[in-house]
Design an enzyme around this catalytic site. Sequence first.
Site, PDB file in Angstrom:
ATOM      1  N   SER A 104       0.968  -1.098  -0.145  1.00 38.37           N
ATOM      2  CA  SER A 104      -0.091  -0.548   0.022  1.00 38.37           C
ATOM      3  C   SER A 104       1.112   1.632   0.422  1.00 38.37           C
ATOM      4  O   SER A 104       1.648   1.548   0.499  1.00 38.37           O
ATOM      5  CB  SER A 104      -0.828   0.528   0.901  1.00 38.37           C
ATOM      6  OG  SER A 104      -1.295   0.966   1.471  1.00 38.37           O
ATOM      7  N   GLY A 105       0.457   1.842  -0.572  1.00 37.60           N
ATOM      8  CA  GLY A 105       1.489   3.343  -0.969  1.00 37.60           C
ATOM      9  C   GLY A 105       1.054   4.125   0.199  1.00 37.60           C
ATOM     10  O   GLY A 105       2.156   4.657   0.612  1.00 37.60           O
ATOM     11  N   CYS A 213      -5.688  10.096  -1.096  1.00 38.69           N
ATOM     12  CA  CYS A 213      -6.623   9.187  -0.795  1.00 38.69           C
ATOM     13  C   CYS A 213      -7.565   8.272  -1.280  1.00 38.69           C
ATOM     14  O   CYS A 213      -8.432   9.982  -0.890  1.00 38.69           O
ATOM     15  CB  CYS A 213      -6.485   8.412   0.974  1.00 38.69           C
ATOM     16  SG  CYS A 213      -6.921   6.933   1.750  1.00 38.69           S
ATOM     17  N   HIS A 215     -10.512   7.977   0.440  1.00 40.78           N
ATOM     18  CA  HIS A 215     -11.232   8.073   1.040  1.00 40.78           C
ATOM     19  C   HIS A 215     -11.277   9.398   1.462  1.00 40.78           C
ATOM     20  O   HIS A 215     -11.072   9.959   3.075  1.00 40.78           O
ATOM     21  CB  HIS A 215     -11.394   6.923   2.046  1.00 40.78           C
ATOM     22  CG  HIS A 215     -11.686   5.906   1.257  1.00 40.78           C
ATOM     23  ND1 HIS A 215     -12.865   5.045   0.716  1.00 40.78           N
ATOM     24  CD2 HIS A 215     -10.776   4.620   0.800  1.00 40.78           C
ATOM     25  CE1 HIS A 215     -13.297   4.091   0.629  1.00 40.78           C
ATOM     26  NE2 HIS A 215     -10.834   4.145   0.305  1.00 40.78           N
ATOM     27  N   THR A 472      -6.237  -2.518   2.128  1.00 40.43           N
ATOM     28  CA  THR A 472      -5.575  -1.690   1.925  1.00 40.43           C
ATOM     29  C   THR A 472      -4.856  -2.270   2.902  1.00 40.43           C
ATOM     30  O   THR A 472      -3.575  -1.588   2.929  1.00 40.43           O
ATOM     31  CB  THR A 472      -5.395  -0.276   1.210  1.00 40.43           C
ATOM     32  OG1 THR A 472      -6.503   0.495   2.769  1.00 40.43           O
ATOM     33  CG2 THR A 472      -6.120  -0.446  -0.141  1.00 40.43           C
TER      34      THR A 472
END
EC number: 4.1.3.1
Length: 572
Positions: A104-105, A213, A215, A472
């Site tokens: 995950s970044g 992101c 979200h 994630t």
Amino acid sequence: MSSPFSVPSLIMEEEGRFEAEVAEVEAWWGTDRFRLTKRPYTARDVALLRGTLRQSYASGDMAKKLWRTLRAHQANGTASRTFGALDPVQVAMMAKHLDTVYVSGWQCSSTHTSTNEPGPDLADYPYDTVPNKVEHLFFAQLYHDRKQREARMSMSRAERAHEPYVDYLKPIIADGDTGFGGATATVKLCKLFVERGAAGVHLEDQSSVTKKCGHMAGKVLVAVSEHVNRLVAARLQFDIMGVETVLVARTDAVAATLIQTNVDARDHQFILGATNPRLRNRSLAAVLSDAMSAGKNGRELQAIEDEWLATAQLKTFSDCVRDAIASLNATDADKQRKLQEWSAATSHDKCVPLEQARDIAAGLGVTSLFWDWDLPRTREGFYRFRGSVAAAVVRGRAFAPHADVLWMETSSPNIAECTAFAEGVRAASPGAMLAYNLSPSFNWDASGMTDADMSEFIPRVARLGYVWQFITLAGFHADALVTDTFARDFARRGMLAYVERIQREERSNGVETLQHQKWSGANFYDRVLKTVQGGISSTAAMGKGVTEEQFKGSWTGPGSESSSHVLAKSRM
């Protein structure tokens, strides 16, 4: 008179090798692996961009393994379930239970950037950050695979028969964010991923300048065509390197509120425009600029923007036409007929350009319609965008010929949205594989699902075609939870907290880190030393005096189990 030119044999050999490579690439593209893949370039273009020294990459083998895994899940109506691995310990533990690994970044941004400067997921870290983490985890996979082989091949056949084999080489899918810039940046990023061990890479359709992101608020999309170019750039680099890296195309179109440009007709139907003619020649950007010149700032500017947007009555062009038809001086039956004609002529899948939509509206009697998509543009120049599953479907269909897996980012675990996206995309691309983010940003307890619903969520979504599903940030959250609860208990109860919460739990669950020296490979490097020194070593790490001998006996204290029972559990 000059003599005719004689082509040297070396030149002919050079051309022969080149043409053979072109034919090889064409044959490769003709395999079932690329049956659904579209390329706007030729095999000759790829061969021209390759060097003369052929290289092979371990990630290429892992990519083939990943492809087989995902296709098997697709055939079975199941899904590969995984989560973001934070470190080598997690990736080794995951190997026993899961068939893929995610990098995950977000996790890298918060815990492991190239500059060691943590921060939120804005993709503002150096672009080698995630490739570096991939290499970190891939090297760990390779090491534990070597370590296991040494251990197993040092056993008798009978011993091996009772020792479970762990496939540590689980394919890694990595976060490529937005590609980190233009086409050349994407190409170089993808090259790094291949070199560092990634079997798959995902790229999203946000602007690389304003990336957030999935979200977070404030997401800005790029035009459909720009993201297609990113996917093509990635595929080209994989082709140049001769690998079958799985390419995942992500869209943030469900929750996006802005888009960089109106250049692509496929985006027109989702762009918002001002419908209040009183704002003609009074753009939002100009109003805000005047307010700033007058000394306004902060909350005052926000209030001015909110008031302008409320007055503007923002709508898509289609909604504006629908309202105009409803206001026509006509019978209800005539209005209904016109609405049906409008819907049929401008359905989402047709992606009708604005000028053509105006002509269709005029043909239905809607003329002199005030709708302006430039007036509400932001100070940065972005257009207002109405995010929706329909917008995600349009983008998914456009990305499908250039990607192997499609991912729609969502704001909640919504089965209806999953179904709409799957049906919309697969109506145009029946063989498309889908991915789903089982995000920890969702408050799952507030989703309205029962525990039984949550347990069934992954299989249910898998049956819709979502073959790769992942949490994630589960590695991050698991690490935080265990560390916080243990630290609190350790501060209160000292060593009893460690023994009860960690050591006994490792023992009772057969977690091999109980014997951490062995887990880290001390036996493996003892073998290296003995091999170098003719079979003996007085400095072997696991020789007489190593404290891990204490773990080979039986324990009679509270919470203890016999070593034979622990061994049996570790083999389950």
